[in-house]
Design a protein around this motif. Sequence first.
Motif, short mmCIF file in Angstrom:
data_model
loop_
_atom_site.label_atom_id
_atom_site.label_comp_id
_atom_site.label_asym_id
_atom_site.label_seq_id
_atom_site.Cartn_x
_atom_site.Cartn_y
_atom_site.Cartn_z
N THR A 106 66.49 -28.54 100.99
CA THR A 106 66.60 -27.35 100.14
C THR A 106 67.55 -27.60 98.98
OG1 THR A 106 66.14 -25.87 102.00
CG2 THR A 106 67.26 -24.91 100.11
N ALA A 107 68.67 -28.25 99.27
CA ALA A 107 69.68 -28.52 98.24
C ALA A 107 69.10 -29.38 97.11
CB ALA A 107 70.90 -29.20 98.86
N ARG A 108 68.28 -30.35 97.46
CA ARG A 108 67.70 -31.23 96.44
C ARG A 108 66.73 -30.48 95.54
NH1 ARG A 108 67.58 -34.74 101.18
NH2 ARG A 108 69.34 -36.20 101.02
N LEU A 109 66.01 -29.53 96.10
CA LEU A 109 65.12 -28.71 95.28
C LEU A 109 65.92 -27.78 94.37
CD1 LEU A 109 62.28 -27.77 97.81
CD2 LEU A 109 62.25 -29.52 96.02
N LEU A 110 67.02 -27.24 94.87
CA LEU A 110 67.88 -26.40 94.04
C LEU A 110 68.51 -27.21 92.92
CD1 LEU A 110 69.62 -24.37 96.90
CD2 LEU A 110 68.08 -23.43 95.16
N GLU A 111 68.85 -28.45 93.21
CA GLU A 111 69.43 -29.35 92.20
C GLU A 111 68.45 -29.57 91.04
OE1 GLU A 111 71.94 -33.44 92.57
OE2 GLU A 111 69.88 -33.51 93.29
N LYS A 112 67.16 -29.61 91.34
CA LYS A 112 66.15 -29.82 90.30
C LYS A 112 66.03 -28.64 89.36
CE LYS A 112 63.09 -32.99 92.82
NZ LYS A 112 61.71 -33.18 93.37
N ASP A 113 66.27 -27.43 89.87
CA ASP A 113 66.00 -26.21 89.11
C ASP A 113 67.23 -25.55 88.51
OD1 ASP A 113 63.29 -26.49 89.72
OD2 ASP A 113 63.49 -25.33 91.56
N PHE A 114 68.41 -25.96 88.97
CA PHE A 114 69.65 -25.34 88.49
C PHE A 114 70.68 -26.42 88.16
CE2 PHE A 114 67.67 -22.17 91.23
CZ PHE A 114 67.76 -21.01 90.47
N SER A 115 71.72 -26.00 87.45
CA SER A 115 72.76 -26.95 87.04
C SER A 115 73.78 -27.12 88.16
CB SER A 115 73.46 -26.45 85.77
OG SER A 115 73.94 -25.12 85.95
N PRO A 134 75.60 -20.09 103.68
CA PRO A 134 76.68 -19.76 102.73
C PRO A 134 77.12 -20.95 101.88
CG PRO A 134 77.13 -18.78 104.86
CD PRO A 134 75.97 -19.70 105.05
N HIS A 135 77.01 -22.16 102.44
CA HIS A 135 77.39 -23.36 101.68
C HIS A 135 76.40 -23.65 100.56
CE1 HIS A 135 79.01 -24.33 105.91
NE2 HIS A 135 79.96 -23.71 105.21
N LEU A 136 75.13 -23.27 100.78
CA LEU A 136 74.14 -23.43 99.71
C LEU A 136 74.36 -22.43 98.59
CD1 LEU A 136 70.80 -23.96 101.71
CD2 LEU A 136 72.23 -25.70 100.61
N MET A 137 74.95 -21.30 98.91
CA MET A 137 75.12 -20.24 97.92
C MET A 137 76.48 -20.27 97.22
SD MET A 137 72.38 -18.43 97.52
CE MET A 137 71.56 -20.05 97.56
N LEU A 138 77.49 -20.87 97.85
CA LEU A 138 78.83 -20.82 97.27
C LEU A 138 78.90 -21.41 95.86
CD1 LEU A 138 81.74 -19.96 97.72
CD2 LEU A 138 82.18 -22.18 98.78
N PRO A 139 78.26 -22.55 95.57
CA PRO A 139 78.30 -23.05 94.18
C PRO A 139 77.69 -22.07 93.18
CG PRO A 139 77.63 -24.79 95.67
CD PRO A 139 77.62 -23.53 96.47
N TYR A 145 75.92 -17.17 89.11
CA TYR A 145 74.50 -16.85 89.30
C TYR A 145 74.31 -15.61 90.17
CZ TYR A 145 72.94 -21.34 87.32
OH TYR A 145 72.68 -22.40 86.48
N THR A 146 75.26 -15.35 91.05
CA THR A 146 75.15 -14.22 91.97
C THR A 146 76.54 -13.70 92.29
OG1 THR A 146 74.41 -13.55 94.18
CG2 THR A 146 75.17 -15.82 93.95
#
Length: 275
Positions: A106-115, A134-139, A145-146
């Motif tokens: 999931t993190a790698r897909l988020l890396e592709k779409d966000f900074s 929560p660790h995926l959302m904290l950055p 972003y949120t």
Amino acid sequence: MKADLHTHTNLSDGYYSVKDLIDQGNRMGLDYMAITDHDTTAGLITAMTYGKRVGLKIIPGVEFSTRNYKTGRAVHILCYYPGDLFAFQDFLDKTLEIRIEMKLKTARLLEKDFSVQVEDFLKASRDSESLYNPHLMLPFFEMGYTDTLIGDFFKEHASSKSSRYFTIPYPDVYEALDLIDRYGGVPVIAHPGEYDSLEITEQLASEGRIKGIEYNHPRNTEHDKKEILRIAQAYDLFLTGGTDYHGPYTKTVHPLGSYLCPEYGLKKLLTYARP
């Protein structure tokens, strides 16, 4: 006696350290508190030692993530007084490892779409035994972003409703219960209303595989509680309760001690305590 029997620390997906959580429990006037991190017993020895030092009675526990593969639904099991911690953790480590693997996808897909970078998520989880939501959302929270960790942004981009989500192959519920039977522990079904697991709860109760059911919980509805009470009375199970406390790392926040264990259930659970 005030007892909150469902809490999480930063060793899984909670916000506070073991010691900070225990200090908070003392300030809230708790008599008993259970540490029940997801799939890890890492904080239990520290919790027992520190709780004794500061005068808060700690009930050791762990929350197993499992699945009922007949229905495909999640089933969470709160195991209190786990026996052989090494045997338990050897089993649970497989869950921690596969969770990291799936969340990194999931993190790698988020890396592709966000900074953001995968390293940001790993940094957010540096105190934890695995990688949690929560660790995926904290950055994203830190970058603006949120304004909440587990909210609409999470639902759209990383939850089970998202195209970036990867299903974690949790152990079968019976496999986890077999482990608890083998090495010692008191199995209690956690928040059965949340995952529509009342049916499997009654089945496990009829088979003598569980000792109790979590009754007081923020996501058990009044209908759920009526069913839980009916099942508990039919199969002579005790009732527990807890806030499922994560600090701010949750969708809807509740102060520690908001949901307590019924006193009879606490007394029954304490009979399983080892000297």
